[in-house]
Design a protein around this motif. Structure first.
Motif: not given
Lengths: 192, 175
Positions: A84-85, A90-92, B127-128, B163-164
């Motif tokens: 989820l994180i 990825i979206a941002l 992300m990471l 999440g995306g």
């Protein structure tokens, strides 16, 4: 194999990978954000095609005894929370950990900040691993695959997955043709 | 569109996907591992941390990723190669990109580069950080894990898209 040979192979494979990512335009922020807003499916098309081809080559290689599978362990809590994180990031970012390097190669300057943030985030996790791993990396089901749980041969399910993906992509392409999804400047920007 | 396929600005997603999928062959045969990208960030981060934290605080996770092994450095080379390959492809096609994609001004509601750079850093961090919790990213869990029919990877990929999609629909403006 020496570390030197591994690096050489890595650079060669990465160059092919980056070349294909750039040509597919899947590295474009417009493609990633468009995918996550469910209006552009280039990312899903590239991703599912690569999964199907990967499954087919692995079906052959494992059946011939040339290679063995290396599935990651199923750690459900970590997989869900981490996923989820990662998805929010990825979206941002408009990129994935791999495609951000393609953005840098293609000239996007903000990708350098994504890369720096990524190195910081990965290192931050590393220092917190002794605390977070016991909390999150629980519910360990081991390195299980659907082939194990269904009691079917891997090659059979891998071929089945590839066929299913083929059907899904055939329908997706009918509904949303890739040439339209590219946009005027091949960046997934479909604004009028 | 001029010239040969190397000079074209875009390939069909299916052609590109086939090339990427075929890369599993050298990965499994030569390196005995699957395609992945996010571990390399730990390797580089641990290397940089070593400058002021010589023994990496005895942290076994960082030490494992910083070790001079073929697998660790193969992946660092792979991601550097991605930048090189994209650069070559862009030079051949002439599809040079601006400093910031035009979509960001619309989706963020501001065209200030500083705002985008700050968000980009935070997004990379998330992300990471997430990828290391999940122990893989879109490559390791996505391309490789799903192809291997790994149950954990399939769960992780579903969570990534959830999440995306939630973030892109709720936080970002429509592009």
């Amino acid at each position: 194999m020496s570390v030197f040979s591994a690096i050489l192979i890595g650079i060669l494979m990465g160059t092919v990978f980056g070349f294909a990512l750039e040509k597919s335009r899947v590295f474009e922020p417009g493609m990633i954000v468009g995918q996550m807003q469910l209006r552009n499916f280039i990312m899903l098309k590239v991703f599912l095609t690569a999964v199907a081809v990967g499954a087919l080559v692995l079906a052959v290689m494992t059946s011939m005894g040339w290679a063995s599978l290396h599935p990651k362990g199923a750690l459900y809590v970590a997989d869900v929370i981490g996923g989820l994180i990662l998805g929010a990031g990825i979206a941002l970012a408009g990129a994935c950990p791999g495609t951000v390097l393609a953005q840098i190669g293609a000239g996007y300057r903000d990708a350098l900040f994504v890369l720096a943030g990524g190195i910081a985030g990965a290192t931050f996790y590393g220092y917190l691993d002794p605390v977070l791993a016991p909390l999150l990396k629980t519910l360990d089901a081991g390195k299980i695959t659907f082939a194990d749980s269904f009691g079917l041969p891997y090659w059979f399910l891998a071929v089945l997955l590839a066929v299913l993906i083929g059907v899904v992509l055939f329908i997706l392409e009918k509904v949303s043709p890739w040439r339209v999804e590219m946009g005027a400047d091949v960046d997934g920007d479909l604004a009028p | 569109m001029t010239g040969n396929i190397f000079q074209s600005k875009s390939w069909s997603p299916y052609a590109a996907g086939i090339v990427i999928g075929l890369l599993q062959i050298p990965a499994f045969l030569l390196i005995e591992t699957a395609l992945g990208a996010s571990s390399s960030y730990v390797t580089i981060g641990a290397l940089l941390s070593g400058i002021w934290d010589g023994d990496l605080s005895g942290n076994s996770y960082l030490l494992k990723h910083a070790a001079t092994t073929g697998k660790n450095w193969w992946q660092v080379a792979l991601v550097l190669g991605i930048a090189l390959g994209a650069f070559i492809s862009m030079r051949l096609s002439g599809a040079r990109r601006k400093a910031i994609s035009p979509i960001w001004a619309r989706t963020l509601g501001t065209s200030r580069p500083a705002a985008r750079y700050a968000l980009a850093f935070g997004a990379g961090f998330l992300m990471l950080f997430g990828a290391r919790i999940a122990d893989g990213c879109t490559s390791g869990h996505g391309l490789s894990g799903v192809a291997q029919l790994s149950i954990g990877s399939t769960v992780a990929v579903a969570a990534m898209f959830a999440g995306g999609i939630a973030t892109a629909l709720l936080v970002l403006r429509r592009i």
